[in-house]
Design a protein around this motif. Structure first.
Motif, PDB file in Angstrom:
ATOM      1  N   UNK A  75       6.937   7.621  -1.504  1.00 45.39           N
ATOM      2  CA  UNK A  75       6.731   6.589  -2.521  1.00 45.39           C
ATOM      3  C   UNK A  75       5.645   7.014  -3.512  1.00 45.39           C
ATOM      4  N   UNK A  76       4.668   7.764  -3.041  1.00 43.26           N
ATOM      5  CA  UNK A  76       3.626   8.266  -3.939  1.00 43.26           C
ATOM      6  C   UNK A  76       4.232   9.224  -4.962  1.00 43.26           C
ATOM      7  N   UNK A  77       5.069  10.162  -4.490  1.00 41.40           N
ATOM      8  CA  UNK A  77       5.692  11.111  -5.417  1.00 41.40           C
ATOM      9  C   UNK A  77       6.649  10.404  -6.375  1.00 41.40           C
ATOM     10  N   UNK A 102       6.365  10.387 -10.395  1.00 38.62           N
ATOM     11  CA  UNK A 102       7.524  10.735 -11.216  1.00 38.62           C
ATOM     12  C   UNK A 102       7.687   9.740 -12.363  1.00 38.62           C
ATOM     13  N   UNK A 103       7.541   8.459 -12.056  1.00 35.43           N
ATOM     14  CA  UNK A 103       7.663   7.440 -13.102  1.00 35.43           C
ATOM     15  C   UNK A 103       6.503   7.544 -14.086  1.00 35.43           C
ATOM     16  N   UNK A 105       0.839  -1.200   0.000  1.00 38.11           N
ATOM     17  CA  UNK A 105       0.000   0.000   0.000  1.00 38.11           C
ATOM     18  C   UNK A 105       0.873   1.248   0.000  1.00 38.11           C
ATOM     19  N   UNK A 106       0.606   2.135  -0.951  1.00 39.61           N
ATOM     20  CA  UNK A 106       1.344   3.401  -1.026  1.00 39.61           C
ATOM     21  C   UNK A 106       0.419   4.518  -0.559  1.00 39.61           C
ATOM     22  N   UNK A 107       0.784   5.151   0.508  1.00 35.50           N
ATOM     23  CA  UNK A 107      -0.042   6.218   1.069  1.00 35.50           C
ATOM     24  C   UNK A 107       0.048   7.464   0.190  1.00 35.50           C
ATOM     25  N   UNK A 108      -1.087   8.118  -0.025  1.00 34.88           N
ATOM     26  CA  UNK A 108      -1.095   9.345  -0.805  1.00 34.88           C
ATOM     27  C   UNK A 108      -0.196  10.392  -0.157  1.00 34.88           C
ATOM     28  N   UNK A 109       0.556  11.107  -1.015  1.00 38.20           N
ATOM     29  CA  UNK A 109       1.419  12.212  -0.615  1.00 38.20           C
ATOM     30  C   UNK A 109       2.620  11.766   0.228  1.00 38.20           C
ATOM     31  N   UNK A 140      -1.713   1.988 -10.229  1.00 40.91           N
ATOM     32  CA  UNK A 140      -1.068   1.948  -8.916  1.00 40.91           C
ATOM     33  C   UNK A 140      -2.059   2.116  -7.761  1.00 40.91           C
ATOM     34  N   UNK A 141      -3.336   2.261  -8.095  1.00 39.32           N
ATOM     35  CA  UNK A 141      -4.347   2.376  -7.051  1.00 39.32           C
ATOM     36  C   UNK A 141      -4.577   3.785  -6.564  1.00 39.32           C
TER      37      UNK A 141
END
Length: 376
Positions: free
Chosen positions: A78-80, A84-85, A71-75, A361-362
């Motif tokens: 890892x989200x940024x 970027x990708x 799970x990638x938390x918004x902001x 990415x959800x």
């Protein structure tokens, strides 16, 4: 005297399946007598099956990717990084795909008398150099705009959140367009530092006949060998002059247009499917791209002229004055129709690819009302 028309009983006897047993009225057409109906129905069924299969495969791949990344938390950081990708994919692929349009646009900006039309230009280039000639400059385009897209989208997400937090919820909502403008301008300043060296090589490859470089690395080393590292950045100021207004218009108008589209549709953004949301992204991006092309075109012409004709050591202001004296005000708009088509398509596809990646990415798509979990 016998009747001219057959009796009702005789007519019904000649029909293999009586109308009374088909559920049709006597005036309704019989599709089995028209093969086109069945062909269209078959095509619709196949399209639905392909769409459903593609959706299943996309969701399966998305689930696997999210399971690997967790799970990638918004902001979060890892989200940024993911954004970027996504920006790298969106800009690198689309700009490279329209290299033939960019080639003709650049050459017509450098010399307006070189070609009479795009098709005539592609014909001449193909006869002289083949397909490879039509894609002159693809490699610095791929490297440069991949780097630029990564910086632009990643930093935009970061600055948009950071400036919103600094302003506070009420002011951020009230002055959201100003926030979009500030965030996109900040991101583009950094993105152009990554783009500029590759843009210098690309413009020289496309604006010179024949192409003076064997590839991107040969172009970079040749420029540095003759003019030093500064030679790769001599177009930075006009590049900022082109790209910063372009990106400000691109992001602010996109966000505004997408919000207007959702406001005009029944229900909420979350009520619409992922495919429908990316369709909105493409529409908003294309309309925003038209505005971007108009706002940034004079600076785009100057970037092409400066990189192709500015002499080593020539002052920036002097070069600008000399070029403007040569081409005049009308020359600053040379090639605009081509650029409108190119940038409109580019921007629409970029936002669609970027939002598809966010869905993969959800993450929520860009623009419109935030998801319920994010509302304060």
């Amino acid at each position: 005297m016998s009747p001219l028309h057959p009796s009702r009983d005789a007519f019904q006897a000649s029909v293999p399946t009586p109308l009374a047993n088909t559920g049709r009225t006597p005036y309704q057409a019989r599709p089995e007598l028209y093969s086109a109906y069945s062909v269209v129905d078959d095509a619709k069924d196949k399209a639905k099956k392909l769409s459903a299969e593609a959706t299943r495969e996309f969701e399966q791949a998305s689930s696997k990717a999210q399971a690997k990344t967790g799970h990638i938390e918004l902001y979060s950081g890892r989200y940024y990084a993911a954004c970027t990708f996504g920006g790298l994919l969106a800009c690198g692929l689309t700009h490279t795909a329209v290299t033939p349009l960019d080639l003709v646009k650049t050459r017509r900006q450098v010399d307006s008398k070189l070609y009479k039309s795009n098709f005539q230009a592609w014909g001449k280039i193909y006869r002289a150099e083949g397909v490879r000639g039509i894609f002159t400059g693809w490699s610095p385009t791929l490297f440069g705009y991949s780097a630029q897209g990564a910086f632009k989208y990643g930093w935009y997400e970061y600055f948009k959140k950071t400036y919103s937090d600094m302003a506070g919820p009420e002011a951020a909502h009230k002055y959201k367009t100003g926030l979009y403008l500030a965030a996109s301008a900040s991101a583009e300043v950094l993105a152009d530092l990554a783009l500029c060296p590759f843009e210098a090589v690309k413009v020289r490859m496309q604006g010179s006949i024949p192409n003076p470089y064997r590839g991107t690395l040969h172009g970079v080393s040749t420029v540095v060998g003759k003019e030093g590292v500064a030679g790769l950045y001599k177009g930075l100021y006009p590049l900022w002059g082109r790209q910063i207004p372009y990106t400000m218009m691109k992001f602010a108008s996109f966000e505004t247009i997408v919000e207007m589209i959702y406001n005009g549709l029944p229900g909420e953004k979350s009520d619409y499917s992922k495919a429908a949301q990316t369709g909105v992204s493409f529409t908003g991006g294309y309309l925003a791209g038209i505005l971007c092309a108009i706002v940034s075109h004079p600076a785009d012409v100057m970037v092409s002229k400066l990189n192709s004709s500015r002499a080593p050591g020539e002052p920036f202001g002097g070069a600008m004055s000399r070029i403007y004296k040569d081409i005049g005000f009308s020359g600053l708009w040379n090639g605009l129709p081509v650029r409108i088509v190119m940038i409109g398509t580019l921007t629409g596809l970029q936002w669609m690819i970027y939002d598809y990646f966010k869905i993969f990415m959800g993450f929520p798509t860009t623009g419109g009302a935030p998801p319920p979990a994010e509302k304060k």
